[in-house]
Write a protein that holds these residues in place. Structure first.
Motif: not given
Lengths: 335, 424
Positions: B413, B416, B418-423
């Motif tokens: 993650x 990646x 431009x992207x934030x990942x929130x689980x």
């Protein structure tokens, strides 16, 4: 009471006479997907489905089929038979009029039923033979000769005798150790609460120390097993290592053990847990395979445009059992 | 199976190491070992596959004679070696008893109690061959995987529902037919037996199977009487070999060197097992750390308390209580150490389901019967308890795997852009 003609009068398949072996084979497949909707009403709706449980289903021919399947088939078969009786008990007044006089319900007549004579004879002879075999032991001469043979064959082996355990043993030991961590954990959990009395504290302390020793011993054993594993590589033929053989005590093997349950709930729990364990085995295997296949896709290849979605899908599958999704937010400042 | 059944002469020929007997013996061993290892054998299996299988099985059980592993893969020679291996297996694995038990005629409602892994097909080997490369054309849509997963889940649920229904029916039959069985120990009919009462004409084959099994059992009893002869005969085979062996001693040195074949060959079995061992060790080591902290903490607290009240405790006679506590703790932990030792009576295979009330007053008691020898009986309560433990440890293993995935995916993650990942 043995009724051949009568029992078919309740709408059980009229195909009693002819053997419908092939039909039952496919019938079980047909039944299975249809089940989910009807499970609750299964016993009630059994009369409608009875044609699939036609009587031509000899258990004898099923000996080679996995027990689970046979049990399932047999259970389905009995649906029809019981459907009548359970229908009657479900409706108020179980001892009400039975549409077909003479058959009665299993509930009423069950304890008076008698196995047919030929079967009884065969069964008794068979079980007596099993008992004799179970009880018979090797004569002293044979045991001695056998021991001599085994010893001699060991000494003819032309390299130093095995210092390590052989594969079957290793697997067996590992199997034993599988459950140890969770058992240990239970004990530890039991000791986490602060005991009120001084004696309690002392006891708790001793217990914890004892557990520590056990853990250390287990780790040691695992270490040794691991060494054995790698030591054995030399002679294994990788192509076809057999599926885990089941090493059990040969003497006891001749007595078919009984699994005694005492209540309906127990039986249900038993089946439910068995399925659960089996499912977990499968889930673990799947997880490993998916990890091996999917993670490299993300880790190795460069990130093309759609990869965020791919990432989310893989994350869901591997980390949350496909139940929830991570949220992906674009890291852009609003204009 | 008729094909695998050797003529009595084969054994005699094998004694003299006649090559004609080799093939028969390989086939015999294959048929026997396949049954033990739960597989379904195909008679059409090529002979070198069969031979390979027999060799691995023998290796698995710890058979150490190198001469066997060097026998040619076309089955043209080595009948005497095979005879030895066969006899070794006979005793070592209790071949006869096992096969009798395995092929037992089923008249009851049976289920297995062991928590061993089911015979899952070797998935790992399969995927590397069947899974396509990640070329653009052969891509598998991950949504297809999700769909498959959903379907699998659904099927598990339906299976569960069906099992529960089956339990209900089993219970009814067992309950309603209590007291009817010839065999007092069992007490009630099984599903098959109940159906047998209704339609005895459908069970002719079952009767035949019972009869033929009885004959097999009687043959087994005869064998037991004559067993000594067999082993003495086998000793003469060894005698013969010893005589010949003195003549070709020089060849043995070569044998030793060649004993260890390609160590480089990837050993899947060992890999699998070391993986399991590592996981278990990891589990235990976390536990060990936790215990270490707990014990250190508690011990410190304890020592302080004792120091402060030392005299008082002596007066109260604490040392005696302390000793008693020690003994009781030892007893408590004895259970645990027994758990870590291999269980002799660990049961695999099938058991017959029997409904038995837990009344202490009942004459049967648990596993005892007035009329016959006590039959080994396992209580469902025990089995349930073990299953629960197994379930817990499997859950934990699964969770560990998921944790690992989470870590690795978090790392991805970061990459990646431009992207934030929130689980969740």
């Amino acid at each position: 009471p043995r009724t051949s003609g009568k029992s078919s009068s309740k709408g059980v398949a009229s195909k009693q006479g002819g053997s419908q072996r092939t039909a039952t084979g496919s019938a079980t497949e047909v039944c299975a997907p249809a089940e989910p909707q009807k499970t609750l009403g299964l016993s009630k709706s059994a009369p409608n489905e009875q044609q699939s449980f036609s009587g031509g289903h000899s258990a004898g021919g099923k000996n080679s089929i996995a027990a689970g399947q046979e049990l399932f088939d047999a259970g389905k078969k009995s649906c029809g038979f019981l459907g009548e009786s359970s229908k009657k008990e479900d409706t108020a007044g179980a001892s009400g009029k039975s549409p077909s006089p003479g058959t009665g319900t299993l509930q009423e007549k069950g304890c008076q039923l008698k196995l047919p004579l030929p079967y009884r004879k065969a069964y008794s002879r068979n079980s007596r033979a099993w008992e004799k075999c179970h009880l018979c032991h090797t004569s002293a001469d044979a045991a001695a000769a056998r021991a001599r043979f085994m010893e001699r064959i060991q000494t003819t082996v032309s390299f130093p005798s095995r210092l390590w355990a052989h594969p079957a043993e290793i697997e067996e030991e590992l199997r034993v150790l599988q459950d140890v961590p969770s058992r240990l954990r239970q004990y530890v959990e039991a000791e986490t609460a602060d005991p009120p009395t001084l004696q309690g504290e002392y006891e708790s302390l001793l217990t914890l120390e004892g557990l520590q020793t056990t853990v250390a011993e287990c780790l040691q054993k695992l270490h040794l097993l691991r060494a054995d594993c790698t030591g054995d590589v030399g002679s294994c033929s990788p192509a076809c290592v057999p599926a885990r053989g089941q090493t059990c005590d040969t003497a006891g093997v001749l007595a078919l053990p009984l699994l005694c349950y005492s209540s309906f709930q127990e039986l249900r729990d038993l089946f439910a847990l068995k399925l659960q364990v089996s499912m977990l085995h499968q889930e673990i295997a799947l997880q490993k395979v998916l990890m091996a296949e999917l993670l490299p896709v993300l880790e190795l290849s460069p990130c093309p445009e759609g990869s965020a979605r791919l990432f989310r899908a893989i994350h869901t599958q591997l980390c949350q059992r496909g139940r929830s999704f991570p949220v992906l937010v674009r890291d852009e400042l609003g204009d | 199976p008729a094909r695998a059944r050797p003529a009595p002469d084969t054994l005699r020929r094998a004694r003299f190491d006649r090559p004609q007997a080799s093939l028969d013996f390989w086939r015999l061993l294959y048929a026997l070992l396949k049954q033990i290892h739960g597989g379904r054998w195909t008679e059409s299996d090529a002979i070198d596959n069969q031979i390979g299988f027999v060799k691995s099985a023998l290796w698995y059980h710890g058979y150490d004679r190198p001469e066997l592993y060097q026998l040619p893969a076309d089955g043209s020679a080595g009948s005497r070696e095979l005879l030895l291996a066969f006899s070794w297996l006979l005793h070592r694995l209790g071949l006869l008893e096992r096969l009798l038990a395995r092929n037992r005629v089923k008249t009851g409602d049976e289920t297995s109690v062991c928590t061993c892994e089911d015979d899952l097909p070797d998935i790992q080997k399969g995927t590397t061959e069947t899974m396509p490369e990640c070329g653009l054309e052969d891509r598998v849509d991950v949504r297809y995987l999700q769909w498959l997963n959903g379907r699998l889940r659904f099927q598990w649920q339906s299976l569960h529902a069906q099992h529960q229904e089956q339990c209900k029916l089993l219970h009814k039959i067992h309950l309603f037919t209590s007291g009817s069985h010839v065999d007092q120990v069992l007490g009630h009919f099984s599903v098959t037996e109940t159906d047998l009462v209704r339609q005895p004409e459908n069970y002719k084959q079952l009767l035949q199977l019972l009869e033929s099994e009885t004959m097999q059992l009687e043959a087994f009893l005869e064998w037991k009487q004559l067993e000594a002869v067999y082993w003495q005969w086998m000793e003469t085979v060894l005698d013969n070999m010893a005589e010949e062996g003195n003549m070709c001693k020089s060849q043995n040195t070569h044998v030793e060197k060649r004993r260890l074949p390609k160590l480089t060959s990837y050993c899947h079995w060992a890999d699998n097992l070391t993986g399991q061992i590592d996981r278990l060790s990891k589990d235990l080591m976390t536990l060990q750390d936790r215990l270490h902290n707990l014990v250190a903490h508690r011990k410190a607290a304890w020592c302080e308390k004792v120091k402060a009240r030392e005299e008082e405790l002596q007066k109260e006679g604490f040392p005696t209580t302390a000793r008693k506590i020690q003994e009781s703790v030892e007893l408590k932990l004895l259970d645990l150490t027994r758990l870590c030792a291999p269980k002799e009576n660990k049961m695999h295979g099938l058991c017959r389901l029997v409904l038995r009330s837990k009344h202490p007053a009942s004459k049967a008691g648990f596993g005892q019967c007035v009329s016959k020898e006590p039959v080994s009986a396992v209580s469902a309560t025990e089995v349930i308890r073990e299953l629960r433990m197994r379930e817990a440890s499997l859950q934990r293993e699964l969770e560990q795997l998921r944790e690992e995935c989470r870590h690795r995916l978090d790392a991805v993650a970061e990459g990646l852009d431009g992207v934030i990942c929130i689980s969740p």
